[in-house]
Design a protein around this motif. Structure first.
Motif, PDB file in Angstrom:
ATOM      1  N   TYR A  85      26.280  -1.066 -23.231  1.00  0.00           N
ATOM      2  CA  TYR A  85      26.583   0.363 -22.754  1.00  0.00           C
ATOM      3  C   TYR A  85      25.399   1.243 -22.995  1.00  0.00           C
ATOM      4  CZ  TYR A  85      31.351  -1.024 -24.129  1.00  0.00           C
ATOM      5  OH  TYR A  85      32.652  -1.595 -24.220  1.00  0.00           O
ATOM      6  N   GLY A  86      24.220   0.807 -22.868  1.00  0.00           N
ATOM      7  CA  GLY A  86      23.081   1.599 -22.784  1.00  0.00           C
ATOM      8  C   GLY A  86      22.630   2.714 -23.995  1.00  0.00           C
ATOM      9  N   HIS A  87      23.155   2.518 -24.972  1.00  0.00           N
ATOM     10  CA  HIS A  87      22.738   3.093 -26.234  1.00  0.00           C
ATOM     11  C   HIS A  87      23.418   2.562 -27.426  1.00  0.00           C
ATOM     12  CE1 HIS A  87      26.956   4.961 -26.642  1.00  0.00           C
ATOM     13  NE2 HIS A  87      26.910   4.747 -25.563  1.00  0.00           N
ATOM     14  N   ASN A  88      22.807   2.916 -28.651  1.00  0.00           N
ATOM     15  CA  ASN A  88      23.354   2.424 -29.877  1.00  0.00           C
ATOM     16  C   ASN A  88      24.637   2.986 -29.995  1.00  0.00           C
ATOM     17  OD1 ASN A  88      20.984   0.472 -30.457  1.00  0.00           O
ATOM     18  ND2 ASN A  88      19.853   2.511 -30.845  1.00  0.00           N
TER      19      ASN A  88
ATOM     20  N   TYR B 212      25.271  20.350 -30.523  1.00  0.00           N
ATOM     21  CA  TYR B 212      24.958  21.485 -29.782  1.00  0.00           C
ATOM     22  C   TYR B 212      25.049  21.299 -28.201  1.00  0.00           C
ATOM     23  CZ  TYR B 212      23.609  22.780 -34.366  1.00  0.00           C
ATOM     24  OH  TYR B 212      23.462  23.128 -35.690  1.00  0.00           O
ATOM     25  N   PHE B 213      25.350  20.024 -27.762  1.00  0.00           N
ATOM     26  CA  PHE B 213      25.357  20.079 -26.400  1.00  0.00           C
ATOM     27  C   PHE B 213      26.655  20.560 -25.949  1.00  0.00           C
ATOM     28  CE2 PHE B 213      22.952  15.587 -26.316  1.00  0.00           C
ATOM     29  CZ  PHE B 213      21.670  16.377 -26.541  1.00  0.00           C
ATOM     30  N   ASP B 214      26.284  21.189 -24.574  1.00  0.00           N
ATOM     31  CA  ASP B 214      27.632  21.508 -23.996  1.00  0.00           C
ATOM     32  C   ASP B 214      27.874  20.436 -23.063  1.00  0.00           C
ATOM     33  OD1 ASP B 214      26.037  21.620 -21.635  1.00  0.00           O
ATOM     34  OD2 ASP B 214      25.775  23.833 -21.651  1.00  0.00           O
ATOM     35  N   LYS B 215      29.121  20.490 -22.111  1.00  0.00           N
ATOM     36  CA  LYS B 215      29.555  19.376 -21.459  1.00  0.00           C
ATOM     37  C   LYS B 215      28.491  19.025 -20.399  1.00  0.00           C
ATOM     38  CE  LYS B 215      34.494  19.597 -21.053  1.00  0.00           C
ATOM     39  NZ  LYS B 215      35.903  20.214 -20.221  1.00  0.00           N
TER      40      LYS B 215
ATOM     41  N   GLY C  88      26.594  15.176 -20.491  1.00  0.00           N
ATOM     42  CA  GLY C  88      26.875  14.402 -19.520  1.00  0.00           C
ATOM     43  C   GLY C  88      25.403  13.882 -18.727  1.00  0.00           C
ATOM     44  N   GLN C  89      24.501  14.804 -18.967  1.00  0.00           N
ATOM     45  CA  GLN C  89      23.193  14.432 -18.564  1.00  0.00           C
ATOM     46  C   GLN C  89      22.514  13.500 -19.349  1.00  0.00           C
ATOM     47  OE1 GLN C  89      21.401  18.310 -18.217  1.00  0.00           O
ATOM     48  NE2 GLN C  89      21.681  18.678 -15.969  1.00  0.00           N
ATOM     49  N   SER C  90      22.767  13.597 -20.643  1.00  0.00           N
ATOM     50  CA  SER C  90      22.227  12.720 -21.924  1.00  0.00           C
ATOM     51  C   SER C  90      22.674  11.072 -21.347  1.00  0.00           C
ATOM     52  CB  SER C  90      22.598  13.453 -23.109  1.00  0.00           C
ATOM     53  OG  SER C  90      22.287  12.370 -24.183  1.00  0.00           O
TER      54      SER C  90
ATOM     55  N   ASP D 166      18.479   4.417 -18.171  1.00  0.00           N
ATOM     56  CA  ASP D 166      17.394   3.797 -18.810  1.00  0.00           C
ATOM     57  C   ASP D 166      17.733   1.977 -18.990  1.00  0.00           C
ATOM     58  OD1 ASP D 166      15.917   5.987 -18.664  1.00  0.00           O
ATOM     59  OD2 ASP D 166      16.369   6.480 -20.698  1.00  0.00           O
ATOM     60  N   ILE D 167      19.025   2.121 -19.079  1.00  0.00           N
ATOM     61  CA  ILE D 167      19.446   0.674 -19.402  1.00  0.00           C
ATOM     62  C   ILE D 167      18.948  -0.425 -18.557  1.00  0.00           C
ATOM     63  CG2 ILE D 167      21.486   0.507 -17.835  1.00  0.00           C
ATOM     64  CD1 ILE D 167      23.303  -0.512 -20.330  1.00  0.00           C
ATOM     65  N   ASP D 168      18.799  -0.405 -17.327  1.00  0.00           N
ATOM     66  CA  ASP D 168      17.975  -1.493 -16.451  1.00  0.00           C
ATOM     67  C   ASP D 168      16.676  -1.721 -17.208  1.00  0.00           C
ATOM     68  OD1 ASP D 168      19.971  -1.714 -14.832  1.00  0.00           O
ATOM     69  OD2 ASP D 168      19.255  -0.326 -13.297  1.00  0.00           O
TER      70      ASP D 168
END
Length: 164
Positions: free
Chosen positions: A97-100, A119-122, A126-128, A135-137
């Motif tokens: 999935y690319g993250h913990n 504190y993130f808006d949509k 989404g950018q995160s 970065d998953i590759d």
């Protein structure tokens, strides 16, 4: 396939189909009361729909276990999927999935990682997610390199014993 388990579960499951992704070490498993060709095909089709077509599918007959079926089957899979593998240095979950994983306890106690996301808006959220997927590759390549280094070390150790 794991089966036939002679001490079936409370729901009378006595067969388990198991699939492991060779690279990520992600495990999928499903218990069955009985097994036939159609159930195996359905199991594999479900994997293909969820994870795409793999390069190869390796099949064996598994091991027949004598004894009880693990009652906390889903918990065991969860623990495996979210534990770091020594061969890759990361969890199968992160490689897939690319993250913990965010554990339920982190949500309940509002860990720093969870608070930061509050504190993130949509758009930021989404950018995160997109950045993690980009970065998953790199993470997968690092995992492959780690596996190759471990295999070379094991080969050197083995060859020392064989040649001397």
């Amino acid at each position: 396939m794991i089966g036939k388990i002679h001490l079936s579960s409370s729901k009378h499951h006595c067969f388990i189909l198991v699939a492991t992704d060779y690279f990520t070490k992600w495990v999928e498993a499903k218990p069955y009361k009985s097994i036939d060709q159609n159930k195996v095909i359905s199991f594999i089709e479900d994997l293909i729909h969820r994870f795409s077509i793999r390069q190869t599918i390796t099949v064996n007959n598994g091991i027949v276990f004598e004894g009880g079926l693990v009652r906390t089957f889903a918990e065991v899979l969860w623990a495996y999927r979210t534990s770091k593998r020594s061969s890759t240095g990361v969890t199968p979950f992160a490689l897939l999935y690319g993250h913990n994983v965010v554990f339920p306890v982190e949500i309940n106690i509002k860990s720093l990682r969870v608070k930061a996301q509050d504190y993130f808006d949509k758009k930021q959220y989404g950018q995160s997610i997109c950045m993690e997927l980009e970065d998953i590759d790199e993470a997968r390549m690092l995992a492959i390199n780690k596996m190759l280094i471990q295999k070379r070390k094991a080969a050197r150790c083995y060859n020392k014993r064989v040649h001397h």
